[in-house]
Design a protein around this motif. Structure first.
Motif, PDB file in Angstrom:
ATOM      1  N   PRO A  82       1.054  -1.504   0.064  1.00 36.93           N
ATOM      2  CA  PRO A  82      -0.187   0.180  -0.057  1.00 36.93           C
ATOM      3  C   PRO A  82       1.184   1.544   0.338  1.00 36.93           C
ATOM      4  O   PRO A  82       1.401   1.359   0.740  1.00 36.93           O
ATOM      5  N   VAL A  83       0.246   2.272  -1.275  1.00 34.92           N
ATOM      6  CA  VAL A  83       2.064   2.743  -0.850  1.00 34.92           C
ATOM      7  C   VAL A  83       1.559   4.896  -0.538  1.00 34.92           C
ATOM      8  O   VAL A  83       2.021   5.265   1.022  1.00 34.92           O
ATOM      9  N   LYS A  84      -0.284   4.414  -0.249  1.00 35.15           N
ATOM     10  CA  LYS A  84      -0.735   5.275   0.885  1.00 35.15           C
ATOM     11  C   LYS A  84      -2.217   4.947   1.058  1.00 35.15           C
ATOM     12  O   LYS A  84      -2.788   4.722   0.551  1.00 35.15           O
ATOM     13  N   TYR A  90      -7.767   2.082   2.031  1.00 34.06           N
ATOM     14  CA  TYR A  90      -6.410   2.175   1.102  1.00 34.06           C
ATOM     15  C   TYR A  90      -6.921   3.365  -0.509  1.00 34.06           C
ATOM     16  O   TYR A  90      -7.683   3.662  -0.439  1.00 34.06           O
ATOM     17  N   SER A  91      -5.581   4.007  -0.684  1.00 25.92           N
ATOM     18  CA  SER A  91      -5.814   5.780  -1.412  1.00 25.92           C
ATOM     19  C   SER A  91      -5.245   4.326  -2.568  1.00 25.92           C
ATOM     20  O   SER A  91      -4.260   3.574  -2.582  1.00 25.92           O
ATOM     21  N   THR A  92      -6.621   4.508  -3.569  1.00 24.93           N
ATOM     22  CA  THR A  92      -6.320   3.861  -5.191  1.00 24.93           C
ATOM     23  C   THR A  92      -6.151   4.691  -5.931  1.00 24.93           C
ATOM     24  O   THR A  92      -6.992   4.783  -7.323  1.00 24.93           O
ATOM     25  N   GLU A  95      -1.962   8.097  -8.767  1.00 29.87           N
ATOM     26  CA  GLU A  95      -0.675   8.171  -8.392  1.00 29.87           C
ATOM     27  C   GLU A  95      -0.303   6.904  -8.481  1.00 29.87           C
ATOM     28  O   GLU A  95       0.720   6.815  -8.407  1.00 29.87           O
ATOM     29  N   VAL A  96      -1.395   5.861  -7.019  1.00 31.08           N
ATOM     30  CA  VAL A  96      -0.873   5.181  -6.278  1.00 31.08           C
ATOM     31  C   VAL A  96      -0.683   3.704  -7.264  1.00 31.08           C
ATOM     32  O   VAL A  96       0.350   3.113  -7.283  1.00 31.08           O
ATOM     33  N   THR A  99       2.661   3.907  -9.599  1.00 31.32           N
ATOM     34  CA  THR A  99       2.817   3.349  -8.560  1.00 31.32           C
ATOM     35  C   THR A  99       3.302   2.025  -8.948  1.00 31.32           C
ATOM     36  O   THR A  99       4.472   0.871  -9.118  1.00 31.32           O
TER      37      THR A  99
END
Length: 412
Positions: A82-84, A90-92, A95-96, A99
């Protein structure tokens, strides 16, 4: 306006432009309704196919449009990092997903699904409903005073955001056609206007020479930054140099460039440093414009359009840094806006003066779109190219690419 030295801009550009935009809004643009319906069906079947593939990769069915369900599939079921996180989980966001795209094939499919869904709902399904029954055309609204840089914007519908680089975007543009039988579409596009404005404002000798020689500017930058001969530049080098060229105009950070070209921030920092070594005039311009803006509290474009920047004295480091990037970019982007606005005023006046029936339909970033009778097309195209290239006297030529065709896409 007078005390700011903006009266000429007001009298010679913005006021006459209001009449030009009124004409463009009244004229409207023709969209092939049958072609749009066909595109809608094509996109439906592509979306169905993508849904099937996403479910296959995920190993289960779920609501792809639900951030929560997509987050659970990606980060819990498939174990992606999970990036952020947001307050709700979780953000999807794009930008995520960008990545994560290399890590699992499902991510690319989700990005493609989102892109097509958005194009379908925003344009393919929405535009036919906006056709005026009396004129058979779509009439957008152009806004002169919305953007901070002075660029025009378009609303109800926004016709400036139809992508030109994706296959689906090109298909949508292909449905924009002349409104009369025996007419054609003319597209006239400034080539690398912002880099040419940068060359003029910064007076950087290397950049000016490159444009005067009509070189491929991205190859030249690659040769300078990578220290190789012009002929030895590889497509990979050129692609990275292109990202550096456009990044510099926007005051890009090491981290931002690193993300754009897929390298480590340290390597991106080195690229930027090498760029400034080779283009020292650009570095001097960037430093001096920020210093001057801190003293004055504003920046100006070539035609004296002023943008106030009180954020330069903000106590917040992040806000100050953002304002510095704006100070670097606004004179470039704002001058490009001034140039195309003046070109529109001149093109409109010249078409009337020469008694041509060609008319302006759209302005999209650095491009003008017109329709003209086929037998007048060459004369109208030459007139538009001439007026656009002579909009201002600059240290480098303003190059204009002009094409005609049966549709907006065909005229590219």
């Amino acid at each position: 306006i007078s005390s700011y030295g903006m009266d000429r801009l007001y009298r010679e550009v913005e006021m006459p432009l209001a009449n030009v935009l009124a004409d463009m809004e009244m004229t409207g643009v023709k969209v092939d309704e049958a072609r749009m319906r066909e595109l809608s069906r094509e996109m439906d079947s592509t979306l169905d196919q993508l849904v099937t593939e996403i479910y296959r990769h995920a190993g289960e069915e779920f609501n792809i449009n639900s951030t929560k369900q997509l987050g659970r599939v990606l980060f819990e079921r498939l174990g992606l990092p999970p990036v952020k996180k947001t307050k709700t989980g979780y953000s999807t966001d794009a930008e995520v997903l960008d990545t994560l795209a290399e890590l699992h094939p499902v991510v690319g499919k989700v990005l493609h699904y989102r892109e097509i869904s958005k194009l379908k709902s925003t344009y393919v399904d929405a535009l036919p409903a906006l056709i005026n029954p009396r004129t058979g055309r779509i009439h957008t609204t152009f806004n002169q005073t919305v953007t901070a840089t002075g660029r025009l914007s378009s609303t109800d519908p926004n016709l400036q955001n139809i992508p030109v680089r994706t296959q689906e975007g090109r298909k949508i543009r292909d449905a924009f056609i002349p409104g009369e039988d025996g007419w054609v579409i003319i597209s006239a596009d400034y080539s690398q206007i912002e880099l040419r404005v940068l060359a003029h404002i910064s007076q950087d000798a290397t950049l000016i020479q490159s444009f005067l020689r009509d070189e491929d500017i991205h190859r030249r930058t690659a040769a300078e930054v990578f220290g190789v001969d012009f002929e030895d530049v590889t497509p990979e080098m050129r692609s990275r140099a292109k990202a550096v060229n456009f990044g510099i105009v926007y005051g890009i950070s090491d981290y931002g460039l690193a993300r754009n070209i897929g390298v480590k921030p340290a390597e991106a920092k080195e690229f930027i440093e090498r760029y400034f070594e080779r283009y020292s005039g650009v570095r001097s311009y960037m430093n001096s414009i920020v210093a001057q803006a801190k003293l004055d509290g504003y920046v100006n474009t070539l035609m004296n359009r002023r943008r106030l920047l009180p954020e330069l004295s903000s106590p917040s480091f992040a806000v100050r840094k953002f304002a510095e990037r704006v100070a670097m970019n606004t004179p470039i982007q704002g001058s490009a806006a001034d140039i195309i606005k003046r070109a529109m005023v001149n093109v409109h006046a010249r078409l009337a003066k020469e008694g041509l029936r060609a008319r302006l339909l759209l302005q999209v970033h650095d491009e003008l779109v017109l329709e003209a009778p086929a037998d007048e097309a060459d004369e109208a195209a030459a007139l538009v190219a001439r007026e656009m290239s002579e909009s201002v006297q600059a240290a480098v030529p303003l190059k204009v690419d002009v094409a005609t065709g049966k549709s907006w896409m065909d005229a590219k």
